[in-house]
Scaffold this motif. Sequence first.
Motif, PDB file in Angstrom:
ATOM      1  N   LYS A  97       0.891  -1.041   0.080  1.00 59.14           N
ATOM      2  CA  LYS A  97       0.010  -0.002  -0.139  1.00 59.14           C
ATOM      3  C   LYS A  97       0.955   1.395   0.008  1.00 59.14           C
ATOM      4  CE  LYS A  97      -2.808   2.599   3.361  1.00 59.14           C
ATOM      5  NZ  LYS A  97      -3.401   2.676   4.365  1.00 59.14           N
ATOM      6  N   THR A  98       1.766   1.396   0.871  1.00 57.05           N
ATOM      7  CA  THR A  98       2.639   2.494   0.907  1.00 57.05           C
ATOM      8  C   THR A  98       3.517   2.489  -0.292  1.00 57.05           C
ATOM      9  OG1 THR A  98       2.973   2.112   3.161  1.00 57.05           O
ATOM     10  CG2 THR A  98       4.742   3.508   2.280  1.00 57.05           C
ATOM     11  N   LYS A  99       4.053   1.519  -1.072  1.00 58.25           N
ATOM     12  CA  LYS A  99       4.590   1.449  -2.365  1.00 58.25           C
ATOM     13  C   LYS A  99       3.690   2.101  -3.416  1.00 58.25           C
ATOM     14  CE  LYS A  99       8.292  -1.722  -1.652  1.00 58.25           C
ATOM     15  NZ  LYS A  99       8.857  -3.245  -2.294  1.00 58.25           N
ATOM     16  N   GLU A 100       2.385   1.725  -3.140  1.00 58.36           N
ATOM     17  CA  GLU A 100       1.606   2.407  -4.300  1.00 58.36           C
ATOM     18  C   GLU A 100       1.499   3.815  -4.098  1.00 58.36           C
ATOM     19  OE1 GLU A 100       0.118   1.234  -6.836  1.00 58.36           O
ATOM     20  OE2 GLU A 100       0.921  -0.799  -6.777  1.00 58.36           O
ATOM     21  N   LEU A 101       1.419   4.337  -3.077  1.00 50.74           N
ATOM     22  CA  LEU A 101       1.468   5.852  -2.706  1.00 50.74           C
ATOM     23  C   LEU A 101       2.618   6.330  -3.225  1.00 50.74           C
ATOM     24  CD1 LEU A 101      -0.141   5.891   0.880  1.00 50.74           C
ATOM     25  CD2 LEU A 101      -1.482   5.948  -1.609  1.00 50.74           C
ATOM     26  N   LEU A 102       3.735   5.851  -3.005  1.00 47.22           N
ATOM     27  CA  LEU A 102       5.004   6.492  -3.568  1.00 47.22           C
ATOM     28  C   LEU A 102       4.908   6.374  -4.980  1.00 47.22           C
ATOM     29  CD1 LEU A 102       7.703   4.501  -1.318  1.00 47.22           C
ATOM     30  CD2 LEU A 102       6.950   6.784  -1.172  1.00 47.22           C
ATOM     31  N   GLY A 103       4.425   5.438  -5.758  1.00 47.09           N
ATOM     32  CA  GLY A 103       4.343   5.409  -7.130  1.00 47.09           C
ATOM     33  C   GLY A 103       3.421   6.315  -7.713  1.00 47.09           C
ATOM     34  N   LEU A 104       2.194   6.552  -6.892  1.00 48.75           N
ATOM     35  CA  LEU A 104       1.291   7.869  -7.071  1.00 48.75           C
ATOM     36  C   LEU A 104       1.944   9.140  -7.035  1.00 48.75           C
ATOM     37  CD1 LEU A 104      -1.649   8.762  -7.713  1.00 48.75           C
ATOM     38  CD2 LEU A 104      -2.188   8.466  -5.357  1.00 48.75           C
ATOM     39  N   CYS A 105       2.783   9.412  -5.984  1.00 44.62           N
ATOM     40  CA  CYS A 105       3.103  10.796  -5.792  1.00 44.62           C
ATOM     41  C   CYS A 105       4.347  10.941  -6.801  1.00 44.62           C
ATOM     42  CB  CYS A 105       3.906  10.859  -4.424  1.00 44.62           C
ATOM     43  SG  CYS A 105       4.267  12.342  -3.938  1.00 44.62           S
ATOM     44  N   LYS A 151      -7.945  -0.665  -4.384  1.00 42.35           N
ATOM     45  CA  LYS A 151      -7.953  -1.960  -4.143  1.00 42.35           C
ATOM     46  C   LYS A 151      -7.396  -2.390  -2.638  1.00 42.35           C
ATOM     47  CE  LYS A 151      -8.040  -3.512  -9.008  1.00 42.35           C
ATOM     48  NZ  LYS A 151      -7.344  -4.000  -9.793  1.00 42.35           N
ATOM     49  N   LEU A 152      -5.964  -1.887  -2.426  1.00 40.97           N
ATOM     50  CA  LEU A 152      -5.447  -2.127  -1.107  1.00 40.97           C
ATOM     51  C   LEU A 152      -5.855  -1.241  -0.016  1.00 40.97           C
ATOM     52  CD1 LEU A 152      -1.820  -1.933  -2.686  1.00 40.97           C
ATOM     53  CD2 LEU A 152      -3.185  -4.039  -1.778  1.00 40.97           C
ATOM     54  N   GLY A 153      -7.041  -0.530  -0.168  1.00 40.37           N
ATOM     55  CA  GLY A 153      -7.925   0.118   1.109  1.00 40.37           C
ATOM     56  C   GLY A 153      -7.241   1.608   1.248  1.00 40.37           C
ATOM     57  N   VAL A 154      -6.628   2.159   0.377  1.00 39.73           N
ATOM     58  CA  VAL A 154      -6.275   3.517   0.630  1.00 39.73           C
ATOM     59  C   VAL A 154      -7.629   4.318   0.711  1.00 39.73           C
ATOM     60  CG1 VAL A 154      -5.085   5.682  -0.279  1.00 39.73           C
ATOM     61  CG2 VAL A 154      -4.148   3.486  -0.516  1.00 39.73           C
TER      62      VAL A 154
END
Lengths: 117, 117, 117, 117, 117, 117
Positions: F46-54, F74-77
């Motif tokens: 989940k944190t890695k997806e946020l990094l990718g998003l940023c 999908k990961l609940g953000v």
Amino acid sequence: MAQRLDEFNEFRERMNERILAEDHATIKRFFGVDTLTYRDGALDAKTKELLGLCASMVLRCDDCISYHILQGHKLGVTRAEFFDVFSVALTVGGSIVIPHLRRAVAFLDEVETNSNS
Amino acid sequence: MAQRLDEFNEFRERMNERILAEDHATIKRFFGVDTLTYRDGALDAKTKELLGLCASMVLRCDDCISYHILQGHKLGVTRAEFFDVFSVALTVGGSIVIPHLRRAVAFLDEVETNSNS
Amino acid sequence: MAQRLDEFNEFRERMNERILAEDHATIKRFFGVDTLTYRDGALDAKTKELLGLCASMVLRCDDCISYHILQGHKLGVTRAEFFDVFSVALTVGGSIVIPHLRRAVAFLDEVETNSNS
Amino acid sequence: MAQRLDEFNEFRERMNERILAEDHATIKRFFGVDTLTYRDGALDAKTKELLGLCASMVLRCDDCISYHILQGHKLGVTRAEFFDVFSVALTVGGSIVIPHLRRAVAFLDEVETNSNS
Amino acid sequence: MAQRLDEFNEFRERMNERILAEDHATIKRFFGVDTLTYRDGALDAKTKELLGLCASMVLRCDDCISYHILQGHKLGVTRAEFFDVFSVALTVGGSIVIPHLRRAVAFLDEVETNSNS
Amino acid sequence: MAQRLDEFNEFRERMNERILAEDHATIKRFFGVDTLTYRDGALDAKTKELLGLCASMVLRCDDCISYHILQGHKLGVTRAEFFDVFSVALTVGGSIVIPHLRRAVAFLDEVETNSNS
């Protein structure tokens, strides 16, 4: 010729005319330099188009990518050679290049389909 | 070998070792992909180095530019060919590339001087 | 003249000569376009230097920033006007511009100190 | 504290003071927004520093990278967590990130050495 | 008012409302800074819009370019002045700016046609 | 599922297949690295997806932004967490990010509406 190719070329040519009609000295001379850049030199025109394509991919400009694919295709660049350029751009520029790679391959497919029909 | 070349290579190799020593799966595999990218394929290794150089110039990374100049020089790229790559990068990337072009030519001068001594 | 200013100007002029000595048609003509760009036109030279400065800040090129600060200062741009340009570049380009803003202000301080001595 | 860390912090603080001393409303308010950005919110401060670090790496700003490594380290980010951020930045941003990754790891080594001494 | 202008303004305003409705402190304050940036200061609002336009062109954001053309047009920027800004952006940013220049001129044509009808 | 989501996913999957069908070693391995990047590690997926998003927001790639919003969702953000990521990207990347922020929020609205229906 396919619709997307037609639209791409039509808008490009019409707006280039609008821009040059303004008769702005710097802009006109820049367009002249741009044309000169891809002429045969120590490197041939084909290689220079591949350089322009690779630069356009890492800078992520779809129109520039399409343009250099069209020019490269006219100069005999093969699909395998295009994918080698794509791979360098992908490695240097990272996954942020992938959406442009998808559109590049869709455009290349269209250019190849069109030239076979 | 000249001082700047030495420093460049020494820091590059020492830090690559530090990075790979961390044994991070993604990073290690990325480094593997990076190496694979410039092998002979539909395009030869020399052309791929020129693509990498052009991409590095428009993205304006001095270390990447130096690296591809070094690799290209080893593969026989001539000064005239390097300047053709520089000209494509300059046209595509604009005057913002010029400070990197100055440092690229200074580095190329050093590489050529060193290989003649 | 202060040391950093001297070094900046000396390297810039020496490498421009090296580049132009290669006599590469595209590169020479690009340098000509670059000079032409900042001449008085519908907008005066001072405003064009401010545009070049703002573009250089959002593209984050320290040498280009320094160059346009020098040119703007010669054309009478005030410190308050420079900070207005900095503020537009900061808002458009984001906090990633801040390290370049720090170096820009350090360079501006040096240019102003030098012109007062 | 090590020399590079000292120099980095000294220049950063001195120039921030010079910038804010100008009392430019937009710039001062931007600096306020910048500080506010990294406060605990729906995401905690530590996660936000990692986001700032990842953004700084793909935009390739060494000073910004150093700053977020320092802040992250103070908030307890581990070396393994830093390398996970590095890996995302490398994949998204491509090999052009590698020279910045080298300097990031050199800086992280220095920060860790310093905090252990 | 023409269709593209309407769509552009409608989406822009609707989504700005959606964003501000979230009541996120940092984002709201950033939007405040953004508005403050283009107010009359040492440089007047018109010049600041031209700076914002030039920055948007070299960063290649069509929506930002359209917005600053609209604002500049309201403040009396002439077609010749817009083309001077375009020329600086083209020289600094390179040929990668050209597709955005085409869309900028198409948008300017639409804005001018609309204001004459 | 909503139309834009469908179109986005359909084109993405179809072109990924076309790209991988070429069987280009470097490109295939890059896609493997890309997948590996976002697996649980020292930081969770989940944190890695946020990094990718940023990273995608500051590099201003709409498709990449959409993709990481979908994966994060999908990961609940939560919406509040997404806006925290948006705020970091906005501060680091500047107002040039705003048009992408508008489209990101429009996409997030669509994803949330769809998952509630």
